[in-house]
Design an enzyme around this catalytic site. Structure first.
Site, PDB file in Angstrom:
ATOM      1  N   LYS A 109       0.863  31.382 -24.144  1.00 39.26           N
ATOM      2  CA  LYS A 109       1.646  30.169 -24.407  1.00 39.26           C
ATOM      3  C   LYS A 109       2.991  30.130 -23.692  1.00 39.26           C
ATOM      4  CE  LYS A 109      -0.502  29.012 -28.791  1.00 39.26           C
ATOM      5  NZ  LYS A 109      -0.300  28.604 -30.179  1.00 39.26           N
ATOM      6  N   ASP A 157       1.650  22.298 -31.213  1.00 37.47           N
ATOM      7  CA  ASP A 157       1.702  23.193 -32.377  1.00 37.47           C
ATOM      8  C   ASP A 157       2.742  22.723 -33.395  1.00 37.47           C
ATOM      9  OD1 ASP A 157      -0.260  25.020 -31.594  1.00 37.47           O
ATOM     10  OD2 ASP A 157       1.159  26.247 -30.475  1.00 37.47           O
TER      11      ASP A 157
END
Ligand code: ATR
Length: 268
Positions: A68, A104
Site C-alpha cells: 500500500k 480504506d
C-alpha cells in the site's frame, strides 16, 4: 474486450476480494465484461507488474499488504486522500497513467453504525491500516488517541496526521475502539498483546476489529458478549471494495451480494 481487475498482494491467496468482486460484477450483469483475479506480486516486482497491467487489459487493481505504501510512490497521480494518508489501496489505469486512491478510510467510516463525530476513540496500531483509520476519524471530528506497541511509531503517526499518542489507555473510557494491528491474525491472544481487558467492554461501546478470519475474532466475541456493538473486518473489506468497484465501473455496488460472497459459504 474483457476488462480485467485484480488484487495485488503478497501473500494474496487468502484474499476474499476476488470472490466478493466477481459476485458484485455478476449481480450487476457485468460478469461478461469485467473479471477480477488475485495476483501474488513480490515487493521488488510491484512496479514492473503494475506498469505492464494496462497493456494486458487491466482497468485497475486493489493493492493490499505489503504494497500500500509502494503503490503510492509508483503512481503518476494521487488522490488527496491517498496522499494525506500515505497509502493507496486502489489503482486505476487510464491513458498509460497510474492513478492511486485510498478507499480504506471512507470504507471504514461507512462500516461504522454511527458517525464518530465528537466521540472519544482509541486506535490500536500505527501501520498503514491504522493511518487510514486515524485519518478517517479525524476527518469526521472524532477525538482520537493512538496506542502502538512501538511507541515511536504512534508518536510519529500523530505528528503527521493528528490525534494524541497514549501509552496506557483505559479501554472502558472510549466510545469506539479499533484494532488496526495485526494481532489475532496468527492466533495471538489480543488481551495479552493489546491494552484491552476482556472484562472491560460495555453496551455503550463500539468495537471494530480489522483482522478477519473464519468466524468471529475473540476480541469481537468478547465485546459482543458484554453488549458492545461490533464491526468486523469483513464489513470494512466490503465497504472499501464497494468504493473501489464504483471508481472502476461507475456502477452502484451491490453490498448484500458482496457481503454474502466475502463471508463465504459458511456465512462466518
Ligand atoms: P499494516 O500496514 O497492515 O497496518 P504494519 O505496518 O505491519 O501493517 O502494522 C502492523 C501493526 O500491528 C503495527 O502497529 C504493529 O506494532 P509495531 O509497530 O510495534 O510493530 C502491530 N503489531 C503486530 N504484532 C503485534 C503484537 N504482537 N503486539 C502488538 N502489536 C502488534
Amino acid at each position: 474486450m474483457m476488462r480485467r481487475l485484480a488484487v495485488l498482494g503478497h501473500p494474496v491467496a487468502h484474499s476474499r476480494s476476488p470472490a466478493m468482486q466477481n459476485a458484485a460484477l455478476a449481480e450487476l450483469g457485468l460478469a461478461g465484461e469485467w473479471t477480477y483475479e488475485a495476483i501474488d506480486v513480490a515487493p521488488d516486482e510491484l512496479e514492473r507488474r503494475v506498469r505492464a497491467m494496462p497493456e494486458e487489459g487491466f482497468a485497475g487493481a486493489n493493492v493490499t499488504v505489503p504494497h500500500k505504501g509502494a503503490a503510492l510512490v509508483l503512481a503518476d497521480e494521487l488522490s488527496e486522500t491517498a496522499r494525506e494518508i500515505g497509502a493507496a489501496n486502489t489503482l486505476s489505469f487510464a491513458d498509460g497513467e497510474v492513478h492511486a486512491d485510498n478507499t480504506d478510510a471512507e470504507g471504514f467510516l461507512r462500516a461504522l453504525p454511527a458517525s464518530p463525530h465528537g466521540e472519544a476513540t482509541l486506535v490500536l496500531g500505527a501501520g498503514g491500516a491504522a493511518r487510514a483509520v486515524v485519518w478517517a476519524l479525524l476527518r469526521e471530528g472524532a477525538r482520537v488517541e493512538v496506542w502502538n506497541r512501538t511507541e515511536l511509531r504512534s508518536r510519529n503517526l500523530c505528528e503527521e496526521l493528528g490525534g494524541s499518542p497514549v501509552t496506557a489507555p483505559d479501554s472502558s473510557s472510549y466510545r469506539l475502539i479499533v484494532n488496526s494491528t495485526s494481532v489475532g491474525l496468527r492466533g495471538e491472544d489480543v488481551f495479552a498483546e493489546l491494552p484491552l481487558s476482556a472484562g472491560g467492554f460495555s453496551s455503550g461501546q463500539t468495537v471494530v476489529d480489522l483482522v478477519y478470519g473464519v468466524g468471529p475474532s475473540r476480541l469481537l466475541a468478547t465485546a459482543k458478549a458484554a453488549g458492545s456493538t461490533v464491526v468486523d473486518g469483513i464489513e470494512v473489506l466490503v465497504r472499501q471494495g464497494a468504493l473501489s468497484l464504483e471508481i472502476w465501473t461507475g456502477s452502484e455496488p451491490p453490498l448484500d451480494a458482496m457481503r454474502a460472497a466475502a463471508r463465504g459459504p459458511s456465512g462466518s
